[in-house]
Design a protein around this motif. Structure first.
Motif, PDB file in Angstrom:
ATOM      1  N   LYS A   1       0.846  -1.006  -0.089  1.00  0.00           N
ATOM      2  CA  LYS A   1      -0.217   0.023   0.020  1.00  0.00           C
ATOM      3  C   LYS A   1       0.671   1.301   0.123  1.00  0.00           C
ATOM      4  O   LYS A   1       0.644   2.313  -0.777  1.00  0.00           O
ATOM      5  CB  LYS A   1      -0.718   0.013   1.284  1.00  0.00           C
TER       6      LYS A   1
ATOM      7  N   THR B   1       0.785   4.232  -2.879  1.00  0.00           N
ATOM      8  CA  THR B   1       0.441   5.546  -2.295  1.00  0.00           C
ATOM      9  C   THR B   1       1.614   6.615  -2.706  1.00  0.00           C
ATOM     10  O   THR B   1       1.228   7.489  -3.378  1.00  0.00           O
ATOM     11  CB  THR B   1      -0.129   5.590  -1.097  1.00  0.00           C
TER      12      THR B   1
ATOM     13  N   PRO C   1      -4.459   7.333  -4.038  1.00  0.00           N
ATOM     14  CA  PRO C   1      -4.773   7.437  -2.893  1.00  0.00           C
ATOM     15  C   PRO C   1      -5.115   6.304  -1.996  1.00  0.00           C
ATOM     16  O   PRO C   1      -5.629   5.234  -2.351  1.00  0.00           O
ATOM     17  CB  PRO C   1      -6.255   8.256  -3.038  1.00  0.00           C
ATOM     18  N   ALA C   2      -4.639   6.420  -0.597  1.00  0.00           N
ATOM     19  CA  ALA C   2      -4.730   5.290   0.250  1.00  0.00           C
ATOM     20  C   ALA C   2      -6.350   4.688   0.441  1.00  0.00           C
ATOM     21  O   ALA C   2      -6.303   3.442   0.393  1.00  0.00           O
ATOM     22  CB  ALA C   2      -4.255   5.373   1.744  1.00  0.00           C
ATOM     23  N   SER C   3      -7.058   5.515   0.292  1.00  0.00           N
ATOM     24  CA  SER C   3      -8.740   5.003   0.257  1.00  0.00           C
ATOM     25  C   SER C   3      -8.976   4.199  -0.899  1.00  0.00           C
ATOM     26  O   SER C   3      -9.848   3.590  -0.738  1.00  0.00           O
ATOM     27  CB  SER C   3      -9.465   6.212   0.420  1.00  0.00           C
ATOM     28  N   GLU C   4      -7.990   4.182  -1.917  1.00  0.00           N
ATOM     29  CA  GLU C   4      -8.608   3.399  -3.045  1.00  0.00           C
ATOM     30  C   GLU C   4      -7.718   2.353  -3.376  1.00  0.00           C
ATOM     31  O   GLU C   4      -7.720   1.667  -4.568  1.00  0.00           O
ATOM     32  CB  GLU C   4      -8.292   4.543  -4.439  1.00  0.00           C
TER      33      GLU C   4
ATOM     34  N   ARG D   1      -7.354  -1.470  -1.444  1.00  0.00           N
ATOM     35  CA  ARG D   1      -8.081  -2.440  -0.654  1.00  0.00           C
ATOM     36  C   ARG D   1      -7.426  -3.642  -0.741  1.00  0.00           C
ATOM     37  O   ARG D   1      -7.024  -4.189  -1.675  1.00  0.00           O
ATOM     38  CB  ARG D   1      -9.496  -2.168  -0.717  1.00  0.00           C
TER      39      ARG D   1
ATOM     40  N   GLU E   1      -8.961  -7.840   4.547  1.00  0.00           N
ATOM     41  CA  GLU E   1      -9.566  -6.897   5.473  1.00  0.00           C
ATOM     42  C   GLU E   1     -10.984  -7.013   5.631  1.00  0.00           C
ATOM     43  O   GLU E   1     -11.389  -6.562   6.699  1.00  0.00           O
ATOM     44  CB  GLU E   1      -9.297  -5.394   4.970  1.00  0.00           C
TER      45      GLU E   1
ATOM     46  N   ALA F   1     -16.808  -4.222  -0.810  1.00  0.00           N
ATOM     47  CA  ALA F   1     -15.340  -4.073  -1.430  1.00  0.00           C
ATOM     48  C   ALA F   1     -15.454  -4.179  -2.914  1.00  0.00           C
ATOM     49  O   ALA F   1     -14.722  -3.394  -3.757  1.00  0.00           O
ATOM     50  CB  ALA F   1     -14.145  -4.633  -0.633  1.00  0.00           C
TER      51      ALA F   1
ATOM     52  N   THR G   1     -14.700   3.318  -7.372  1.00  0.00           N
ATOM     53  CA  THR G   1     -14.098   4.402  -5.974  1.00  0.00           C
ATOM     54  C   THR G   1     -12.907   3.402  -5.394  1.00  0.00           C
ATOM     55  O   THR G   1     -12.258   4.037  -4.691  1.00  0.00           O
ATOM     56  CB  THR G   1     -15.218   4.356  -4.962  1.00  0.00           C
ATOM     57  N   VAL G   2     -12.683   2.156  -5.582  1.00  0.00           N
ATOM     58  CA  VAL G   2     -11.504   1.568  -5.291  1.00  0.00           C
ATOM     59  C   VAL G   2     -10.744   1.143  -6.721  1.00  0.00           C
ATOM     60  O   VAL G   2     -11.323   0.383  -7.247  1.00  0.00           O
ATOM     61  CB  VAL G   2     -11.530   0.336  -4.560  1.00  0.00           C
TER      62      VAL G   2
END
Length: 199
Positions: free
Chosen positions: A9, A13, A19-22, A24, A28, A38, A46-47
């Motif tokens: 990750k 990034t 972006p870290a939010s994208e 996954r 998790e 997810a 969005t991911v």
């Protein structure tokens, strides 16, 4: 502390600007609802990066019981037709000459193997499925020469390597599938050395 997931990750990034939010990891997601969310986020865009297939540690109760049922059915079929399967796999022509319907048993073996492979690939991925099919048998054949010895050793070894891989993945935060494959690879090398030593 450091683990392979956080490092992947971080690289994505920091080095690639994602972006870290994208980013996954399917591991998790501990519930079916979280996994579906997810995957839906990945499909919606969005991911951007979703790593991993269904982890062996996140199987649902239904999937676990499905695995148990298939394992029992496979073992039952093997034990019920052990001598016929042995004859067909050892020498199909000789088996046919003695009255064993080789074509029927070949079909039975193919159907059982295909069912196990398809289900396993759906549940735990192709890498782990391939390793559990190939490595234990190859390892056992490097030490044992009898059919029964190879079968018993391969079955025991596959369970032991799977258990070891799961424990290592939990303790070291490594991918479950890769940990099991690594355990099988190490066992293969070890059995090769043992096989040479006992010759």
């Amino acid at each position: 502390g450091w683990n392979v997931y956080s490092e992947i990750k971080r690289k994505l990034t920091e080095d690639y600007g994602i972006p870290a939010s994208e980013v996954r990891f399917i591991q998790e997601c501990k519930t079916d609802k979280a996994r579906k969310a997810a995957i839906d986020a990945m499909n919606a865009g969005t991911v951007r990066v979703l790593f991993g297939s269904t982890s062996i540690l996140t199987l649902t109760a239904l999937e676990v019981w499905l695995c148990v049922g298939l394992s029992v059915a496979t073992a039952g079929i093997f034990l019920m037709f052990y001598h016929k399967i042995f004859a067909v796999t050892f020498d199909a022509d000789f088996a046919a000459a003695t009255g064993v319907p080789s074509a029927a048993y070949d079909l039975l073996i193919a159907v059982v193997a295909a069912t196990v492979i398809v289900l396993a690939m759906h549940l735990v991925g192709s890498l782990l499925t391939s390793a559990l099919i190939v490595f234990p048998a190859l390892s056992a054949m490097r030490v044992f020469k009898s059919y029964r010895g190879v079968v018993l050793c391969a079955a025991t070894l596959s369970v032991a390597c799977a258990a070891l891989g799961i424990v290592v993945s939990i303790l070291a935060s490594t991918p479950v599938g890769a940990s099991i494959v690594t355990a099988n690879a190490i066992a293969y090398l070890a059995f090769g050395l043992i096989g040479r030593a006992v010759r």
